[in-house]
Design a protein around this motif. Sequence first.
Motif, PDB file in Angstrom:
ATOM      1  N   GLY A   9       0.795  -1.215   0.000  1.00  0.00           N
ATOM      2  CA  GLY A   9       0.000   0.000   0.000  1.00  0.00           C
ATOM      3  C   GLY A   9       0.833   1.273   0.000  1.00  0.00           C
ATOM      4  O   GLY A   9       2.068   1.260  -0.113  1.00  0.00           O
ATOM      5  N   ASP A  10       0.150   2.409   0.118  1.00  0.00           N
ATOM      6  CA  ASP A  10       0.806   3.715   0.047  1.00  0.00           C
ATOM      7  C   ASP A  10       1.804   3.928   1.182  1.00  0.00           C
ATOM      8  O   ASP A  10       2.817   4.614   1.001  1.00  0.00           O
ATOM      9  CB  ASP A  10      -0.243   4.818   0.071  1.00  0.00           C
ATOM     10  CG  ASP A  10      -1.118   4.799  -1.175  1.00  0.00           C
ATOM     11  OD1 ASP A  10      -0.669   4.235  -2.197  1.00  0.00           O
ATOM     12  OD2 ASP A  10      -2.242   5.346  -1.120  1.00  0.00           O
ATOM     13  N   ALA A  11       1.505   3.377   2.354  1.00  0.00           N
ATOM     14  CA  ALA A  11       2.409   3.565   3.487  1.00  0.00           C
ATOM     15  C   ALA A  11       3.779   2.983   3.202  1.00  0.00           C
ATOM     16  O   ALA A  11       4.816   3.594   3.506  1.00  0.00           O
ATOM     17  CB  ALA A  11       1.810   2.925   4.740  1.00  0.00           C
ATOM     18  N   LEU A  12       3.823   1.790   2.600  1.00  0.00           N
ATOM     19  CA  LEU A  12       5.107   1.161   2.289  1.00  0.00           C
ATOM     20  C   LEU A  12       5.776   1.880   1.112  1.00  0.00           C
ATOM     21  O   LEU A  12       7.003   2.026   1.087  1.00  0.00           O
ATOM     22  CB  LEU A  12       4.902  -0.316   1.969  1.00  0.00           C
ATOM     23  CG  LEU A  12       6.164  -1.119   1.658  1.00  0.00           C
ATOM     24  CD1 LEU A  12       7.128  -1.084   2.841  1.00  0.00           C
ATOM     25  CD2 LEU A  12       5.826  -2.563   1.308  1.00  0.00           C
ATOM     26  N   LYS A  13       4.994   2.325   0.131  1.00  0.00           N
ATOM     27  CA  LYS A  13       5.567   3.026  -1.018  1.00  0.00           C
ATOM     28  C   LYS A  13       6.266   4.314  -0.594  1.00  0.00           C
ATOM     29  O   LYS A  13       7.321   4.664  -1.132  1.00  0.00           O
ATOM     30  CB  LYS A  13       4.472   3.335  -2.046  1.00  0.00           C
ATOM     31  CG  LYS A  13       3.926   2.103  -2.746  1.00  0.00           C
ATOM     32  CD  LYS A  13       2.803   2.480  -3.698  1.00  0.00           C
ATOM     33  CE  LYS A  13       2.240   1.252  -4.391  1.00  0.00           C
ATOM     34  NZ  LYS A  13       1.108   1.585  -5.308  1.00  0.00           N
TER      35      LYS A  13
END
Length: 653
Positions: A65-69
């Motif tokens: 998801g965006d958090a890891l990206k």
Amino acid sequence: MATSGQSISALLQRSTIDDHEEVIKACNAALKKSKQDLNALHVKTVALVKLDRFEHAIRVIEEGGDALKKRVPLEWSYALYKVGKLEDAIRIAATTETGRGGKHVEAQATYRAEDFRRTADLYKELSAENPALAGEENDLRINSRAADAQLQWAGLASFVSNTRPSREDLEAFETTYNVACGAIGRGELDTGAVLLERAKELCKSSEDLTPEDKVAELLPIAVQQLYVALKQGKTDEARNLVEEINVAEIPELSTKKVAHNNMLLVSQTESNPYLLHKQFNQIPTSTNTDKLFSVQNRTLTGNSYVVDLLVRKFEGIARSTEKVLSRHSAPTASPDINTLSVFNIAAHARDGPGKSGIKEVLPLLEKRPQDVGLILTVIQLYVAAGNVNSAISVLEAFLQRLDESISEADKDIRFNPGLIGILISLYKVQSRKTHIKTELAKAASHWQSRSPDKHPSLLRAAASSLLTSGDSSDLSTAGEIFTKLHEANPTDRFATAGYIASYATIAPEKVKASVEQLIPVQDLISDVDVSSLEAAGIPSTAAAVPITAAISSRKRPADDKQGVAKKRVRKSRLPKDYDPSKKPDPERWLPLRDRSSYRPKGKKGKQRAAERTQGGPVNEKSEESAASTPVIQAKGQGGGGGSSKKKKGKGKK
């Protein structure tokens, strides 16, 4: 969350830095308890990247998801670069806070995407900053030289800031090899051959490489040496280099394909086109992660079509090239598309050379009037046949069609430097100086309004042509062009000299300050030794004699009669009353009545003589009788177009 973090920390304390598989196992165990554990996902992503499992790493990042990206933009952009998704890699590396590492990734991705100008700029920025890691300075030097070499190959030599290698460049085989490639790209084959040999010796004597590494590094150098030997026509040297190259040991498919192609050129298989075709297609096609650059792919694609033409696959080539051409809009300046057009023409013309080839090609021009490759081929055929007028007409008609277009892309094609250069060359053959100046002025005006720094060579040529005109408006236009060139590069002496020359007569006060930037004439000729030049054979003005005078001095004067043997005349040709002491009558060749000494006898003779006197009275009866006298005309040969039948004379029926 804390448990997973503690387990990963404990594992990292027990494992070595290269034990990435164990790290992944620990991360998987932690993710079974919590699928959104960012620490575990982050560590797993890094471990996958280190194991070169880039597609798996991208899948983990996208699932995170965006958090890891946001947490792993550097690893994400690098993985995308390695799998060939260059646009995404460049976008992420350039737009996110990836730091210095992100610039490295962006530079590598733009290099593979063949945006060499951006690559060179990124390495300049990185070199201007202090290197953060040990050995980074050497890597920057290697990669910068590689980008410069690619700029040379891509025809963007004007953007190469430094073409002279430094001492540091020649101390390592990597930078020496890249400098050699740059010299080859400029066409300096002798210099490139010397540098390649030096790179080979440096690689062999390197203490940092294992024997296996040396073999892997020497193979690309040998392949490049083979290319240079072929370009120089050194067949024996090329055969010796072929013996050093083992294609099976080359790991990269792109390098393997280039080596295989060049080795076929040395072999004798070209005498059998079918055997050549079979061997040429033995190497598999390279992948996205290991693909050829455009300049390489263009040449190999051309060779592939040439081999197909040799085995007479005319219909197949015509169909395949037309299929590709139909998917691209015309006109285009793409060399790949225009090259395909040339092979399409060759397939239609088959073996028709000269005028027969032109007859086969002209119908194609009616179907594809905007095809740049087709138009250039027709021009080449006309020039080869010596018909320059038709070549000019074809190109002018094409440019006229582009003038009528409202598309900005078509306008850029209209004033493409290559097309303008061909038109100028054709005009020069016929000495059309006015046309040359007009075309250059229009091209300069177009590119000044679009992108003044895009084609500096064309602007320089246009400004130089306008500078030769005595018209004040032309000088003003030349001044505007040279002003922009001078502002873009104040160290360019050509632009500075043109700027001064443009305004020297129309606005001298404008260039007073710039005159000092030019080198004085005394300095330019200070090292010229006039005495040595004269001693070497340069004639002085006083001793020079025109060749016409030298020739005339060998002629005998008209009044020089001494020593000339008189021609002997046979007695049989002399009249009976010939007296050698008397001067012969100069009018002896004229009829008696035309001589000045002629005096008619009798009344009728005197009357006829009076009638022939210029300005005397006219006898109308004699004129009428003369006009009524029929005149017999001689028959002419050729011309005229009259009837050859004899007309019947007047007489009794």
